[in-house]
Design a protein around this motif. Structure first.
Motif: not given
Length: 204
Positions: A51-62, A115-119
């Motif tokens: 899985v991946g975690v998305r942060g509030t900023e585009r460069n924050k992905r884990f 992506g962001s739309v689906g999220f």
């Protein structure tokens, strides 16, 4: 429970994640606001899913792993397309999904926003920005021909936003735009074992 890349999974929080590296501090905060992770296209140990975690900023992905029995619920891109929740949004980017839906539903295609739309559609948490694209996944079969691929690509070009479409097969996925414009050359094929260049040929 059938799990596929791009599915969003609701979990309790960061304590559910398994990682071989330290988990950044922002991950816990992000999951406290919106406890959803997205399935990555990567292999995982038995009983786990990548899985991946998305942060509030585009460069924050884990990137991490999650025990399957920790999943509280699942939202697939296809489910989002069927529910048409975008009709309740005022942002212009969501209005384009009605046009996309008309284009793809008439051909009985299995598709959905990612992506962001689906999220944002799945979680209600703001993720779309002025720079956002519309990411779409289409799960194709043998009936999806090169002629139809070109028709879809030409139709999507009429929209005011950039549309990034991934064509999903049982073996992996590749870009609709890259394939249509490849002129017989190899395209980047994304699989559970990583990406590689592959010659892809759909029926005419």
């Amino acid at each position: 429970m059938e799990l596929s890349p791009h599915d969003l999974l609701r979990i309790k929080g960061a304590e559910e994640l398994i990682s071989h590296t330290p988990i950044p501090n922002w991950v816990e905060g992000s999951l406290a606001i919106s406890p959803f992770v997205v399935i990555r296209r990567s292999r995982a140990a038995k009983g786990q899913v990548a899985v991946g975690v998305r942060g509030t900023e585009r460069n924050k992905r884990f990137a991490a792993f999650l025990p399957i029995d920790s999943i509280l619920s699942r939202v697939s891109p296809e489910q989002l397309a069927q529910e048409k929740g975008w009709q309740n949004h005022s942002k212009k980017i969501f209005h384009c999904l009605d046009w996309i839906s008309d284009l793809l539903d008439v051909a009985s295609l299995t598709w959905g926003p990612t992506g962001s739309v689906g999220f944002e559609l799945a979680t209600g948490q703001k993720a779309v920005t002025e720079k956002s694209d519309i990411d779409i996944v289409i799960r194709i079969s043998e009936e999806f021909t090169i002629t139809f691929a070109q028709k879809i690509e030409n139709g999507l070009k009429k929209l005011p936003f950039r549309i990034d479409v991934q064509l999903e097969t049982k073996e992996g996925a590749f870009s609709l735009s890259e394939y249509v414009n490849s002129e017989g050359k190899k395209v980047l094929f994304r699989t559970m074992d990583g990406p590689f260049l592959k010659e892809v040929t759909l029926r005419k």
